[in-house]
Scaffold this motif. Structure first.
Motif, mmCIF file in Angstrom:
data_model
loop_
_atom_site.group_PDB
_atom_site.id
_atom_site.type_symbol
_atom_site.label_atom_id
_atom_site.label_comp_id
_atom_site.label_asym_id
_atom_site.label_seq_id
_atom_site.Cartn_x
_atom_site.Cartn_y
_atom_site.Cartn_z
ATOM 1 N N GLU B 94 -2.610 13.167 4.652
ATOM 2 C CA GLU B 94 -1.916 14.592 4.595
ATOM 3 C C GLU B 94 -0.319 14.365 4.551
ATOM 4 N N TYR B 95 0.097 13.548 5.650
ATOM 5 C CA TYR B 95 1.325 13.405 5.823
ATOM 6 C C TYR B 95 1.878 12.514 4.620
ATOM 7 N N ALA B 96 1.362 11.643 4.197
ATOM 8 C CA ALA B 96 1.672 10.857 2.993
ATOM 9 C C ALA B 96 1.902 11.713 1.799
ATOM 10 N N LYS B 97 0.832 12.589 1.386
ATOM 11 C CA LYS B 97 0.801 13.341 0.413
ATOM 12 C C LYS B 97 2.133 14.247 0.320
ATOM 13 N N LYS B 98 2.358 14.857 1.549
ATOM 14 C CA LYS B 98 3.462 15.498 1.712
ATOM 15 C C LYS B 98 4.943 14.875 1.255
ATOM 16 N N HIS B 99 4.959 13.563 2.086
ATOM 17 C CA HIS B 99 6.291 13.105 1.992
ATOM 18 C C HIS B 99 6.503 12.050 0.730
ATOM 19 N N LYS B 100 5.483 11.642 0.187
ATOM 20 C CA LYS B 100 5.506 10.670 -0.848
ATOM 21 C C LYS B 100 6.333 9.537 -0.755
ATOM 22 N N GLU B 101 7.096 9.533 -1.674
ATOM 23 C CA GLU B 101 8.167 8.172 -1.780
ATOM 24 C C GLU B 101 8.821 8.183 -0.608
ATOM 25 N N PHE B 102 9.253 9.085 0.028
ATOM 26 C CA PHE B 102 10.206 8.924 1.020
ATOM 27 C C PHE B 102 9.653 7.726 2.109
ATOM 28 N N ILE B 103 8.484 7.834 1.953
ATOM 29 C CA ILE B 103 7.630 6.655 3.151
ATOM 30 C C ILE B 103 8.299 5.312 2.598
#
Lengths: 191, 191
Positions: B94-103
């Motif tokens: 969920e977190y990854a979907k929310k912040h995508k590329e920034f990760i």
DNA sequence: AATTCACATGAACAGACGTTCATCATTACA
DNA sequence: TGTAATGATGAACGTCTGTTCATGTGAATT
């Protein structure tokens, strides 16, 4: 200094550029520092590559092709799906250790518009390769009857994570053995 | 335009900066474009952040803290190791979907010297968290007696790969269910 | 010995970058 | 109403960037 072999010069540039892009990313690596590291002048770079972008794309393509060939060759002589999966993971990890940061550089700079087609094609090929192994394993009754496409995605994800982990935590590299153990046997004791 | 609330301005900058860094990386995102996206002038940015680097580090820290809190809170009410693992993977996704590329941006720019301590600390904390779950599962006889530390690394790797996959292949997102299925049950039919 | 050619140079250029700062506008308080 | 204080501006500065090009150099060919 001049009159070096053209081939050697290009090789020097490639090596220097790979290092620079890996360390500092596309934006962070300058043509001046690549030239310096390659032991030549800035102008010299432009004898071998039209511009920075072309140099970058050239490196990406070269490395991906390199990996594809290694992986495909390996599977020509393997029939057992279990061995194939284990082998694929090991090849991936060796490749990752060798090229470290550059792999991450590839998947980020310029928001993916950069060399996107090349990468997309590469990932599709790799997924197809894994899919073939998984399907075979299921047909042979060795693997559980999971949805093959989804399993292939999971395996690819796992490998990607493995690679990223190596780059993020180089001092804490983990053995591929545990990785294959977990996906093959699973965590749960009984079903 | 002036005399906006200071709080609102800072919020605008953070949002604009996150977007810009995510899309173009640290080197690729310019202060000018961040300012423009935030609806203010370049000079204005420097009223809220000392410089570009500080702004970048601030965002990293904020997002990591955000995730840590979410994860920790979730585990306060979960006792079953299986449920905990499944939950952790879902939260991560969920977190990854929310912040995508920034990760991805976080794990690359400037060859890791950038905000490295913050990230290292974060990953250590997360590993410890997963380790706790795994150990509990093994002690309770639910999980196979694998080496807990190694399993924790594999799980972290898998999650990282999952996240990267989401960013690389956003149109081909795969269900977390298959992911947990594979690690829990394993591919092999019989041991 | 003269000429040609591949290889190489690095100062010069235009543009973009992060950062600063003198200046301005609006609000809050006296 | 006058005076701080706060929030905001954007031209200007110095530095660095990718790229170009007139010039140079040594080996190969004539």
């Amino acid at each position: 200094m001049n009159r070096r072999s053209s081939l050697q010069s290009k090789e020097n540039i490639k090596k220097a550029a790979l290092e620079a892009f890996s360390k500092y990313g596309y934006g962070g690596a300058s043509m001046k520092m690549i030239a310096h590291e390659a032991g030549m002048s800035v102008g010299g770079l432009y004898l071998y590559f039209k511009n920075k972008e072309e140099l970058y794309l050239f490196l990406i393509k070269e490395k991906l092709d390199e990996f594809s060939k290694t992986a495909e060759n390996a599977f020509k002589i393997i029939n057992d799906p279990v061995e194939a999966i284990v082998r694929y993971i090991n090849i991936s990890i060796e490749y990752a250790k060798k090229h470290k940061e550059f792999i991450i550089t590839q998947s980020k700079e310029h928001g993916f518009t950069f060399g996107m087609e090349i990468k997309k094609k590469f990932f599709e090929e790799q997924k197809a390769l894994i899919l073939r192994i998984i399907k075979k394993g299921i047909e042979n009754g060795i693997f559980k009857p999971f949805e093959p496409v989804e399993v292939a995605k999971v395996i690819m994800g796992l490998i990607r994570g493995f690679i990223i982990s190596i780059v993020i935590n180089p001092e804490n590299i983990f053995d591929a053995k545990y990785c294959t153990d977990v996906i093959l046997k699973g965590l749960l004791k009984e079903n």
